[in-house]
Design a protein around this motif. Structure first.
Motif, mmCIF file in Angstrom:
data_model
loop_
_atom_site.group_PDB
_atom_site.id
_atom_site.type_symbol
_atom_site.label_atom_id
_atom_site.label_comp_id
_atom_site.label_asym_id
_atom_site.label_seq_id
_atom_site.Cartn_x
_atom_site.Cartn_y
_atom_site.Cartn_z
ATOM 1 N N LEU A 121 45.330 41.097 51.961
ATOM 2 C CA LEU A 121 45.271 42.397 51.289
ATOM 3 C C LEU A 121 44.555 43.433 52.148
ATOM 4 O O LEU A 121 44.970 44.599 52.214
ATOM 5 C CB LEU A 121 44.566 42.255 49.940
ATOM 6 N N ILE A 122 43.466 43.021 52.793
ATOM 7 C CA ILE A 122 42.720 43.951 53.648
ATOM 8 C C ILE A 122 43.595 44.423 54.807
ATOM 9 O O ILE A 122 43.651 45.623 55.122
ATOM 10 C CB ILE A 122 41.431 43.297 54.162
ATOM 11 N N VAL A 123 44.300 43.495 55.449
ATOM 12 C CA VAL A 123 45.198 43.862 56.551
ATOM 13 C C VAL A 123 46.310 44.773 56.038
ATOM 14 O O VAL A 123 46.648 45.786 56.673
ATOM 15 C CB VAL A 123 45.782 42.597 57.209
ATOM 16 N N LEU A 124 46.886 44.424 54.878
ATOM 17 C CA LEU A 124 47.951 45.236 54.298
ATOM 18 C C LEU A 124 47.455 46.655 54.014
ATOM 19 O O LEU A 124 48.155 47.638 54.282
ATOM 20 C CB LEU A 124 48.454 44.589 53.010
ATOM 21 N N GLY A 125 46.236 46.761 53.477
ATOM 22 C CA GLY A 125 45.675 48.072 53.175
ATOM 23 C C GLY A 125 45.510 48.928 54.410
ATOM 24 O O GLY A 125 45.858 50.115 54.412
ATOM 25 N N PHE A 126 44.993 48.334 55.484
ATOM 26 C CA PHE A 126 44.819 49.096 56.714
ATOM 27 C C PHE A 126 46.168 49.458 57.346
ATOM 28 O O PHE A 126 46.318 50.544 57.924
ATOM 29 C CB PHE A 126 43.956 48.319 57.704
ATOM 30 N N MET A 127 47.145 48.563 57.242
ATOM 31 C CA MET A 127 48.477 48.884 57.746
ATOM 32 C C MET A 127 49.080 50.054 56.974
ATOM 33 O O MET A 127 49.732 50.936 57.556
ATOM 34 C CB MET A 127 49.382 47.655 57.648
ATOM 35 N N VAL A 173 46.292 54.472 47.758
ATOM 36 C CA VAL A 173 46.701 53.101 47.447
ATOM 37 C C VAL A 173 46.138 52.139 48.486
ATOM 38 O O VAL A 173 45.662 51.045 48.151
ATOM 39 C CB VAL A 173 48.238 52.989 47.388
ATOM 40 N N GLY A 174 46.175 52.542 49.756
ATOM 41 C CA GLY A 174 45.630 51.694 50.818
ATOM 42 C C GLY A 174 44.154 51.435 50.633
ATOM 43 O O GLY A 174 43.687 50.294 50.782
ATOM 44 N N PHE A 175 43.374 52.469 50.296
ATOM 45 C CA PHE A 175 41.946 52.280 50.062
ATOM 46 C C PHE A 175 41.701 51.299 48.916
ATOM 47 O O PHE A 175 40.826 50.431 48.993
ATOM 48 C CB PHE A 175 41.284 53.624 49.738
ATOM 49 N N VAL A 176 42.465 51.428 47.839
ATOM 50 C CA VAL A 176 42.276 50.558 46.675
ATOM 51 C C VAL A 176 42.629 49.111 47.017
ATOM 52 O O VAL A 176 41.929 48.171 46.609
ATOM 53 C CB VAL A 176 43.124 51.054 45.487
ATOM 54 N N ILE A 177 43.697 48.912 47.775
ATOM 55 C CA ILE A 177 44.088 47.551 48.167
ATOM 56 C C ILE A 177 42.988 46.906 49.008
ATOM 57 O O ILE A 177 42.649 45.729 48.816
ATOM 58 C CB ILE A 177 45.422 47.579 48.944
ATOM 59 N N ILE A 178 42.417 47.657 49.940
ATOM 60 C CA ILE A 178 41.347 47.115 50.786
ATOM 61 C C ILE A 178 40.138 46.728 49.932
ATOM 62 O O ILE A 178 39.571 45.636 50.092
ATOM 63 C CB ILE A 178 40.941 48.142 51.857
ATOM 64 N N MET A 179 39.742 47.606 49.028
ATOM 65 C CA MET A 179 38.578 47.310 48.180
ATOM 66 C C MET A 179 38.835 46.093 47.299
ATOM 67 O O MET A 179 37.961 45.235 47.142
ATOM 68 C CB MET A 179 38.233 48.528 47.325
ATOM 69 N N PHE A 180 40.039 45.994 46.734
ATOM 70 C CA PHE A 180 40.354 44.832 45.898
ATOM 71 C C PHE A 180 40.334 43.559 46.729
ATOM 72 O O PHE A 180 39.878 42.507 46.262
ATOM 73 C CB PHE A 180 41.722 45.022 45.239
#
Length: 226
Positions: A109-115, A148-155
């Protein structure tokens, strides 16, 4: 993984290094420019600092929950680094938490968020240079991919290392991002009128409609938004 004979907390150098690495990494993708950009980025940075402070510095959540944890999980050294992965600890999953399903899901999820942040910035930058609406890449799927990317990284980080502070911060930050997105949309409607309204009808705010994944909205001009 912290060696058995090494301290699990009080590692303030790791707090600083990890916070800076992820904040700078996020900055390189988000590229905040407006006051609103900086507000959202600062909130995300505060989340990271709170996270790494408990992960390596002072385990506030562990100390607050210690009476309950020791009563229900006797024999567990809750001041060890591995026990700080509370989801695995309280569920009794017998696995190295760094290689467990939750940690792997967290990393993905963290990688996906940064991508997503990187792709959103690229599409936004190109649209700004062409003075058009950002509709390419993730902007063809959702109107606010950076938020959305920020939220995915935090989750993702919450799955890996939940703390009381970050669990409180998470819904507050999500609410803040939703509010900022609404403010940006009002400004865009005022600036672009019906062209932006058509974009709003075609593309959802935060959750993609999978029936639209093969298509893309009309190419119309738009102001910068998250």
């Amino acid at each position: 993984m912290t060696p058995d004979n090494a301290p699990a907390y009080g590692l303030w150098g790791l707090v600083v290094v990890n916070s800076l690495v992820f904040i700078i990494f996020a900055f390189s993708f988000a590229r905040p420019q407006t006051r609103r950009d900086w507000r959202s980025f600062s909130a995300f940075s505060a989340f990271l600092v709170a996270l790494f402070t408990e992960m390596y510095g002072f385990p506030l959540t562990i100390y607050l929950l210690l009476p309950w944890l020791t009563r229900h999980f006797p024999g567990v050294d809750f001041l060890s680094h591995d026990a700080g992965h509370l989801f695995e600890t309280v569920t009794g999953i017998q696995v190295n938490p760094h290689f467990g399903a939750l940690h792997i899901a967290s990393d993905l999820l963290i990688v996906l968020g940064f991508m997503l942040l990187a792709s959103a910035w690229d599409g936004l930058y190109k649209a700004q240079r062409a003075h058009t609406l950002a509709t390419a890449g993730p902007y063809a799927k959702v109107r606010h991919p950076q938020y959305v990317g920020f939220v995915i990284i935090m989750f993702g980080f919450l799955l890996q290392w939940p703390t009381i502070v970050t669990l409180i911060l998470f819904p507050i930050l999500v609410g803040m991002y939703v509010h900022l997105a609404r403010v940006e949309e009002h400004e865009s409607i005022a600036a672009f009128g019906d062209t932006y309204r058509r974009y709003v009808k075609e593309v959802p705010s935060f959750f993609p409609r999978f029936r639209h994944l093969s298509g893309s909205p009309d190419k119309v001009g738009r102001e910068r938004h998250g």
